[in-house]
Write an enzyme that holds these catalytic residues in place. Structure first.
Site, mmCIF file in Angstrom:
data_model
loop_
_atom_site.group_PDB
_atom_site.id
_atom_site.type_symbol
_atom_site.label_atom_id
_atom_site.label_comp_id
_atom_site.label_asym_id
_atom_site.label_seq_id
_atom_site.Cartn_x
_atom_site.Cartn_y
_atom_site.Cartn_z
ATOM 1 N N LYS A 196 0.849 -1.179 0.000
ATOM 2 C CA LYS A 196 0.000 0.000 0.000
ATOM 3 C C LYS A 196 0.892 1.238 0.000
ATOM 4 C CE LYS A 196 -3.983 1.854 2.592
ATOM 5 N NZ LYS A 196 -4.838 1.656 3.782
ATOM 6 N N SER A 239 -9.760 1.323 2.648
ATOM 7 C CA SER A 239 -8.936 2.133 1.779
ATOM 8 C C SER A 239 -7.819 1.368 1.059
ATOM 9 C CB SER A 239 -8.297 3.259 2.593
ATOM 10 O OG SER A 239 -7.440 2.717 3.578
ATOM 11 N N SER A 258 -10.035 -1.068 6.820
ATOM 12 C CA SER A 258 -9.397 -0.868 5.509
ATOM 13 C C SER A 258 -8.616 -2.066 4.967
ATOM 14 C CB SER A 258 -8.473 0.349 5.540
ATOM 15 O OG SER A 258 -9.245 1.521 5.490
#
Lengths: 97, 473
Positions: B80, B155, B179
Site C-alpha cells: 500500500k 482504503s 481498511s
C-alpha cells in the site's frame, strides 16, 4: 447541531485550508449531516466508573541512552524533500512581521 | 506447468526449493501480467523498476542458503502506498505527496528486506487511507477484479485488487477502521487486522495513530499467517508495539453472534452468513447468541476519534518541510494554498470535522465522550469473551457496490459498521470469504469476520482455516 458558513470559514482558518465559497457551503451541509450521525454519542449515559480511555494499561516506553548516530548522516535524505532550502535550512517566508 | 501467478506464496517457496522455477521467473510473470491487466484495474500506482534485481538477489540467497532461507525469500509482495520504502515514492495516493521520496524504510520493510522478499510495487488507496472504496485516490479509482464497474473496497483497495487479480501473491495494507478487512470481503480474500501494537507503525504514514495497524492480504489463510509472522514484533521505533506474545490455542469452539448488530447487514449477505455459521457447526463449533449493546455505537464514536487524530496528524503537511508547496503572498497564505491544493475532498472534510471536534467547548462533548465509549465497547467485548472464544459478524453490510454509488459521505462511512468495534478496542480480527451474493448476474464475494481478545491473533487463523476447509500447514 446546526453549522453556519461562518463556522466552516473559522474552522478552515484554524485548519490552514483555503476554501472557495462553493466548497464552504458544501462542507457546511456535509459536516452538519456527519454531526447528526455522531450525535448519538453525546446522548449515551456512561456506566459509573468507566475508564476514561481503553488504553490505561499502557505505560511510557523509554529508550536507554546510548551512542547517538554520527551528526547529519540523515540530513540530506530529509532535506532533499524540502520544497525550498538554503543549505541545511528550510527556506520559508518571513515569520515575524 | 501451472501459471506461476496462480501459486500461493507458500507454493512459490516450495517451488524455489525444488528448483521448479526461480524468483526471477515468478517476478517476470507478475510484471508481464501487471503490464497487461493493470490499466483496466488501476491496482498499482507504480511497479518498481528494480523488482527483477531483487528477484535475482533472492535467487542467489536461495542457491546459497537452501532450506535455511526465509520462507518469503524471492516471494513478490505489493505494498500500500502509505508504507515507506527508502528511495521510492510514498504518496498516500495524494497530490500532496505525489513526488515525495521516502527518506527511510518502515519497520515492516526492514523486516521484509531481511527476508529477501521481492518488492513488486506500490498500490492505490484512498487518499491518506480515508475511505472505503479507493474512489478517494488522487490518481483515479481502483476497480474490483470481479466486476470492473464496482469498487474493490478501501482504503487498501489497490492491494486487495492486486492479490485478487493475481497481480501479486500477497500484499500489505493498513487498517484504521476496516481498511484491510472490508476490501478483503469485497474482493474475496483473506485479510487480517492484527492486535493494535502487534506490528510496528514506524514508517506507516499516520492517519489515526491510536487505531492504525498494518496487516496482510492473501488468497489463503496460510499465506496471511506467514506474512503476519514475518512482520510482527516489538520495535523500539514504535512505543506502542507490544512485547512479543506467544501463540495460544483456542479455549473452546464457541462463536458468539451479536444478532441485533448483525441485522444491519443486507438480507442476501445475512443469508450467506447464516449458512456459513451452520457449516461451522459441522466442524464442531457451537453458535451462541450474544448481546453487544454498545457495538452500534462504535462507528459514530470512530467518526469522532478518527477525524480528531487526522486533523492533528495531517497538520505536519504544511508545504514547508516536504510535499507540495504552492506560493502565496505571505507565510499563512503558503500554508492555506498548499494544503488546499494538496488535499482532496474527503481529506479536507475530515480535517475540518476533526478541527471542530477538538475545538474548545466541543472537546468534552465529543472527543472525551467518544474515548470513554471506547472503554465501554472494550468492556462489552471482554464480557462476551468470558463465554465465547470468537465473535463473528459479516465483514461488511453487503458485497461490492458500484463506483459512484455512495456519494453521500455518511452512506460510505456505514460500510465500516462491523469493522469499528475491533479497531476501537484494539482487538485482532480476520475476514475470510464465506460465499457469494449475485448482483446483476455477477457473483460477488462476501466475507465473514471473527474477533478474539487482544494478543490471541493466532487462533483467528484456526477458525479461518475451518471456514475455507484449508488444512493446517
Amino acid at each position: 447541531m446546526s453549522v453556519s458558513t461562518d463556522d466552516v470559514k473559522k474552522l478552515a482558518e484554524l485548519s490552514r485550508l483555503a476554501l472557495t465559497e462553493g466548497e464552504v457551503e458544501k462542507l457546511r451541509s456535509e459536516i452538519e449531516s456527519i454531526l447528526a450521525y455522531v450525535a448519538v454519542v453525546q446522548k449515551v449515559d456512561l456506566p459509573p466508573g468507566i475508564a476514561a480511555s481503553p488504553h490505561l494499561d499502557l505505560q511510557n516506553v523509554m529508550r536507554e541512552d546510548g551512542e547517538p548516530h554520527a551528526g547529519s548522516i540523515y540530513s540530506e535524505d530529509m532535506l532533499s524533500q524540502a520544497p525550498a532550502r538554503d543549505g541545511n535550512f528550510l527556506k520559508v517566508k518571513k515569520i515575524l512581521g | 506447468m501451472a501459471d506461476l501467478t496462480d501459486l500461493t506464496a507458500n507454493a512459490l517457496a516450495k517451488g524455489y526449493r525444488t528448483k521448479e522455477f526461480s524468483a526471477v521467473d515468478v517476478t517476470r510473470a507478475y510484471i508481464a501480467k501487471i503490464e497487461k491487466e493493470n490499466s483496466a484495474l488501476n491496482a498499482y500506482l507504480e511497479v518498481f523498476a528494480d523488482a527483477e534485481v531483487g528477484a535475482k538477489n533472492a535467487d542467489e540467497v536461495l542457491a546459497r542458503e537452501g532450506e535455511r532461507a526465509h520462507v518469503l525469500t524471492g516471494v513478490p509482495i505489493a505494498f500500500k502506498d502509505n508504507i515507506l520504502i527508502k528511495g521510492k515514492i510514498a504518496s498516500a495516493a495524494s497530490k500532496m505527496l505525489a513526488n515525495h521520496v521516502a527518506p527511510y524504510d518502515a519497520t515492516v520493510i526492514t523486516k521484509l528486506r531481511a527476508c529477501n522478499s521481492v518488492f513488486l510495487g506500490r498500490t492505490n488507496m484512498d487518499e491518506f487511507a480515508m475511505g472505503s472504496s479507493t474512489e478517494h485516490s488522487s490518481f483515479g479509482p481502483t476497480k474490483n477484479p470481479h466486476d470492473v464497474t464496482r469498487v474493490p473496497g478501501g482504503s487498501s483497495g489497490g492491494s486487495a485488487a492486486a492479490v485478487a487479480a493475481h497481480l501479486a501473491p500477497i500484499a500489505l495494507g493498513s487498517e484504521t477502521c476496516g481498511s484491510i478487512r472490508q476490501p478483503s470481503s469485497l474482493c474475496g480474500l483473506v485479510g487480517f487486522k492484527p492486535t493494535y501494537g502487534a506490528v510496528s507503525r514506524s514508517g506507516l504514514i499516520a492517519m489515526g495513530s491510536s487505531l492504525d495497524q498494518i496487516g496482510p492480504f492473501a488468497r489463503t489463510v496460510a499465506d496471511a499467517e506467514m506474512l503476519f509472522n514475518s512482520i510482527r514484533g516489538i520495535d523500539s521505533l514504535d512505543g506502542t508495539t507490544l512485547p512479543d506474545f506467544s501463540d495460544v490455542s483456542p479455549a473452546n469452539k464457541k462463536i458468539g453472534v451479536p444478532r441485533a448488530f448483525v441485522n444491519d447487514a443486507q438480507a442476501e449477505t445475512k443469508a450467506v452468513f447464516e449458512k456459513k455459521l451452520q457449516e461451522l457447526t459441522e466442524h464442531g463449533y457451537e453458535i451462541v447468541d450474544i448481546e453487544l449493546k454498545s457495538a452500534p455505537l462504535a462507528l459514530p464514536a470512530y467518526y469522532i476519534v478518527m477525524p480528531a487524530e487526522v486533523s492533528t496528524n495531517l497538520a505536519r503537511l504544511d508545504g514547508m518541510r516536504y510535499g507540495l508547496h504552492v506560493d502565496g503572498v505571505n507565510l499563512l497564505d503558503d500554508y492555506k494554498l498548499s494544503r488546499a491544493a494538496g488535499f482532496s475532498e474527503e481529506t479536507r472534510r475530515r480535517i475540518i470535522l476533526g478541527t471542530y471536534i477538538l475545538s474548545s467547548g466541543y472537546y468534552d462533548a465529543y472527543y472525551k465522550k467518544a474515548t470513554a465509549l471506547r472503554s465501554v465497547i472494550t468492556d462489552d467485548l471482554s464480557r462476551a469473551f468470558e463465554s465465547v472464544q470468537y465473535v463473528a459478524t459479516p465483514t461488511a453490510p453487503g458485497p461490492a457496490f458500484k463506483i459512484g454509488e455512495k456519494s453521500d459521505p455518511v452512506s460510505m462511512y456505514l460500510e465500516d459498521i462491523f469493522s469499528a468495534p475491533a479497531n476501537l478496542a484494539g482487538l485482532p480480527s480476520i475476514s475470510v470469504p464465506m460465499g457469494t451474493v449475485t448482483k446483476e448476474g455477477v457473483d460477488l464475494p462476501v466475507g465473514i469476520q471473527f474477533m478474539t481478545p487482544k494478543r490471541t491473533d493466532t487462533i483467528l487463523f484456526d477458525v479461518a482455516r475451518d471456514v475455507l476447509n484449508e488444512s493446517r500447514p
